[in-house]
Design a protein around this motif. Sequence first.
Motif, PDB file in Angstrom:
ATOM      1  N   MET A   1       0.843  -1.198   0.000  1.00 19.94           N
ATOM      2  CA  MET A   1       0.000   0.000   0.000  1.00 19.94           C
ATOM      3  C   MET A   1       0.877   1.247   0.000  1.00 19.94           C
ATOM      4  SD  MET A   1      -2.943   1.070   2.732  1.00 19.94           S
ATOM      5  CE  MET A   1      -3.767   2.641   2.615  1.00 19.94           C
ATOM      6  N   LYS A   2       0.596   2.163  -0.919  1.00 19.23           N
ATOM      7  CA  LYS A   2       1.415   3.364  -1.048  1.00 19.23           C
ATOM      8  C   LYS A   2       1.111   4.335   0.089  1.00 19.23           C
ATOM      9  CE  LYS A   2       2.358   4.794  -5.133  1.00 19.23           C
ATOM     10  NZ  LYS A   2       2.328   5.397  -6.498  1.00 19.23           N
ATOM     11  N   ALA A   3       2.161   4.870   0.701  1.00 20.12           N
ATOM     12  CA  ALA A   3       2.003   5.815   1.800  1.00 20.12           C
ATOM     13  C   ALA A   3       1.749   7.216   1.261  1.00 20.12           C
ATOM     14  CB  ALA A   3       3.254   5.823   2.675  1.00 20.12           C
ATOM     15  N   ALA A   4       1.023   8.030   2.034  1.00 16.09           N
ATOM     16  CA  ALA A   4       0.808   9.428   1.668  1.00 16.09           C
ATOM     17  C   ALA A   4       2.151  10.142   1.670  1.00 16.09           C
ATOM     18  CB  ALA A   4      -0.150  10.088   2.656  1.00 16.09           C
ATOM     19  N   ASN A   5       2.356  11.022   0.683  1.00 16.07           N
ATOM     20  CA  ASN A   5       3.650  11.699   0.605  1.00 16.07           C
ATOM     21  C   ASN A   5       3.715  12.964   1.456  1.00 16.07           C
ATOM     22  OD1 ASN A   5       2.054  13.390  -0.952  1.00 16.07           O
ATOM     23  ND2 ASN A   5       3.040  12.842  -2.893  1.00 16.07           N
ATOM     24  N   ARG A   6       2.602  13.341   2.076  1.00 12.12           N
ATOM     25  CA  ARG A   6       2.568  14.506   2.951  1.00 12.12           C
ATOM     26  C   ARG A   6       1.490  14.283   4.007  1.00 12.12           C
ATOM     27  NH1 ARG A   6       3.375  20.213   1.239  1.00 12.12           N
ATOM     28  NH2 ARG A   6       3.167  19.429  -0.897  1.00 12.12           N
ATOM     29  N   ILE A   7       1.773  14.643   5.241  1.00  5.88           N
ATOM     30  CA  ILE A   7       0.737  14.555   6.268  1.00  5.88           C
ATOM     31  C   ILE A   7       0.687  15.876   7.031  1.00  5.88           C
ATOM     32  CG2 ILE A   7       0.980  12.055   6.524  1.00  5.88           C
ATOM     33  CD1 ILE A   7       2.273  12.604   9.271  1.00  5.88           C
ATOM     34  N   ALA A   8      -0.451  16.125   7.684  1.00  7.78           N
ATOM     35  CA  ALA A   8      -0.647  17.337   8.481  1.00  7.78           C
ATOM     36  C   ALA A   8      -1.395  16.981   9.746  1.00  7.78           C
ATOM     37  CB  ALA A   8      -1.412  18.388   7.679  1.00  7.78           C
ATOM     38  N   ASN A   9      -1.002  17.577  10.852  1.00  8.64           N
ATOM     39  CA  ASN A   9      -1.687  17.413  12.132  1.00  8.64           C
ATOM     40  C   ASN A   9      -1.943  18.784  12.734  1.00  8.64           C
ATOM     41  OD1 ASN A   9      -1.656  14.600  12.039  1.00  8.64           O
ATOM     42  ND2 ASN A   9       0.275  14.448  13.166  1.00  8.64           N
ATOM     43  N   ASP A  10      -3.091  18.934  13.370  1.00  8.99           N
ATOM     44  CA  ASP A  10      -3.410  20.177  14.072  1.00  8.99           C
ATOM     45  C   ASP A  10      -3.042  20.048  15.540  1.00  8.99           C
ATOM     46  OD1 ASP A  10      -4.394  21.295  11.743  1.00  8.99           O
ATOM     47  OD2 ASP A  10      -6.483  20.757  12.178  1.00  8.99           O
ATOM     48  N   TYR A  11      -2.525  21.138  16.102  1.00  8.23           N
ATOM     49  CA  TYR A  11      -2.136  21.160  17.509  1.00  8.23           C
ATOM     50  C   TYR A  11      -2.603  22.468  18.141  1.00  8.23           C
ATOM     51  CZ  TYR A  11       1.266  17.534  16.141  1.00  8.23           C
ATOM     52  OH  TYR A  11       1.873  16.398  15.640  1.00  8.23           O
ATOM     53  N   ILE A  12      -2.849  22.416  19.438  1.00  7.99           N
ATOM     54  CA  ILE A  12      -3.048  23.611  20.244  1.00  7.99           C
ATOM     55  C   ILE A  12      -1.769  23.837  21.027  1.00  7.99           C
ATOM     56  CG2 ILE A  12      -4.380  24.727  22.068  1.00  7.99           C
ATOM     57  CD1 ILE A  12      -6.019  24.312  19.581  1.00  7.99           C
ATOM     58  N   VAL A  13      -1.181  25.025  20.927  1.00 10.70           N
ATOM     59  CA  VAL A  13       0.035  25.330  21.674  1.00 10.70           C
ATOM     60  C   VAL A  13      -0.314  25.413  23.154  1.00 10.70           C
ATOM     61  CG1 VAL A  13       1.909  26.981  22.028  1.00 10.70           C
ATOM     62  CG2 VAL A  13       1.022  26.571  19.715  1.00 10.70           C
TER      63      VAL A  13
ATOM     64  N   ASP B   1       5.238   9.971  13.284  1.00 11.08           N
ATOM     65  CA  ASP B   1       3.951   9.467  12.776  1.00 11.08           C
ATOM     66  C   ASP B   1       4.056   9.099  11.301  1.00 11.08           C
ATOM     67  OD1 ASP B   1       2.846   9.902  15.266  1.00 11.08           O
ATOM     68  OD2 ASP B   1       1.810  11.758  14.702  1.00 11.08           O
ATOM     69  N   HIS B   2       4.711   9.974  10.516  1.00  8.78           N
ATOM     70  CA  HIS B   2       4.803   9.714   9.087  1.00  8.78           C
ATOM     71  C   HIS B   2       5.724   8.533   8.798  1.00  8.78           C
ATOM     72  CE1 HIS B   2       5.119  11.494   4.764  1.00  8.78           C
ATOM     73  NE2 HIS B   2       4.189  10.567   4.860  1.00  8.78           N
ATOM     74  N   SER B   3       6.827   8.442   9.530  1.00  9.89           N
ATOM     75  CA  SER B   3       7.737   7.303   9.345  1.00  9.89           C
ATOM     76  C   SER B   3       7.024   5.995   9.635  1.00  9.89           C
ATOM     77  CB  SER B   3       8.964   7.461  10.250  1.00  9.89           C
ATOM     78  OG  SER B   3       9.725   8.578   9.879  1.00  9.89           O
ATOM     79  N   GLN B   4       6.176   6.014  10.669  1.00 11.17           N
ATOM     80  CA  GLN B   4       5.401   4.806  10.996  1.00 11.17           C
ATOM     81  C   GLN B   4       4.483   4.439   9.834  1.00 11.17           C
ATOM     82  OE1 GLN B   4       5.664   2.979  13.779  1.00 11.17           O
ATOM     83  NE2 GLN B   4       4.005   1.557  13.264  1.00 11.17           N
ATOM     84  N   ALA B   5       3.791   5.438   9.275  1.00  8.03           N
ATOM     85  CA  ALA B   5       2.885   5.184   8.152  1.00  8.03           C
ATOM     86  C   ALA B   5       3.637   4.709   6.917  1.00  8.03           C
ATOM     87  CB  ALA B   5       2.090   6.450   7.832  1.00  8.03           C
ATOM     88  N   MET B   6       4.901   5.117   6.780  1.00  9.62           N
ATOM     89  CA  MET B   6       5.724   4.732   5.641  1.00  9.62           C
ATOM     90  C   MET B   6       6.358   3.355   5.817  1.00  9.62           C
ATOM     91  SD  MET B   6       7.605   8.429   5.127  1.00  9.62           S
ATOM     92  CE  MET B   6       8.941   7.751   4.129  1.00  9.62           C
ATOM     93  N   GLY B   7       6.210   2.762   7.011  1.00 14.04           N
ATOM     94  CA  GLY B   7       6.817   1.464   7.261  1.00 14.04           C
ATOM     95  C   GLY B   7       8.244   1.543   7.755  1.00 14.04           C
ATOM     96  N   LEU B   8       8.651   2.729   8.226  1.00 14.29           N
ATOM     97  CA  LEU B   8       9.998   2.910   8.766  1.00 14.29           C
ATOM     98  C   LEU B   8       9.930   3.500  10.168  1.00 14.29           C
ATOM     99  CD1 LEU B   8      11.965   4.326   5.676  1.00 14.29           C
ATOM    100  CD2 LEU B   8      12.222   2.073   6.721  1.00 14.29           C
ATOM    101  N   GLY B   9       8.963   3.042  10.943  1.00 14.26           N
ATOM    102  CA  GLY B   9       8.757   3.562  12.276  1.00 14.26           C
ATOM    103  C   GLY B   9       9.709   2.979  13.305  1.00 14.26           C
ATOM    104  N   PHE B  10       9.606   3.511  14.527  1.00 15.63           N
ATOM    105  CA  PHE B  10      10.505   3.115  15.613  1.00 15.63           C
ATOM    106  C   PHE B  10      10.460   1.612  15.867  1.00 15.63           C
ATOM    107  CE2 PHE B  10      10.695   2.031  20.151  1.00 15.63           C
ATOM    108  CZ  PHE B  10      12.032   2.291  20.398  1.00 15.63           C
TER     109      PHE B  10
END
Length: 245
Positions: free
Chosen positions: A1-13, A39-48
């Motif tokens: 399965m192809k991983a998304a090439n860009r991801i975005a997350n919203d945060y509250i400071v 998070d993105h590395s995990q989705a790409m299959g190269l996570g911790f």
Amino acid sequence: MKAANRIANDYIVRSYETDFRQEIRPSSVLGLFQEIAGDHSQAMGLGFQKLGEQGRFWVLSKIYVEVDRKPASGEKVSVRTWPHRPNKAIYERSFTVCDESGQRLIGAESRWCILEKSGRIVPCSRIEQPEIDFLEENCLEDIDWRIPRVVRASAPDFALIVANSEYDLNHHVNNIKYADYIFNCFTVAELEAQRLAGFQLHYVKQAFEGDRLEFFRSETEPGLFSIEGVRNGVETVVLAQVRFA
């Protein structure tokens, strides 16, 4: 399965992520980058977890950050990241922090590598690469990664003994901690009098519990400072540059 090439997350400071101005600390910015990159590395299959099973782990080698405005406590931001095509042993990744209107507040470029537990760098050719359409665009262009030489004073501008609270899961000083150390080389009055325009960090060596770290700064031109972090009076562990507008 192809991983998304860009991801975005919203945060509250959060207030605990901010400084005496109630603006986000540089170390907290790096923390957001570290979190979304993980998070993105995990989705790409190269996570911790996967790398850990192979006796390997990610390390950040360099990061270059430009700051237009630091978001304030309670502000909602969107953090985006995308990787670039690996080159030999280097994995480059871009980051942006945008406000709710989509205006970019902070941009960054970074360089990462994968290490064996022995500390040796793993070439990209020995890693099963993810199926992904890499983006060629960089957040920042024409970066000068060079950091002018630091002229050491007789006494450091900041120093500490490494204790357990500085550690990360790889049992050495967490990369984001160094952002606090380099800004501790400046007084509150100095930071109140100037607007931060950017900073960069080059990680040279790892530091461990019990090490004494000393940080020396020198102003190479008006508003531009080079900083060197030295372990036990001998080895350089980090080089940095801080730019004020």
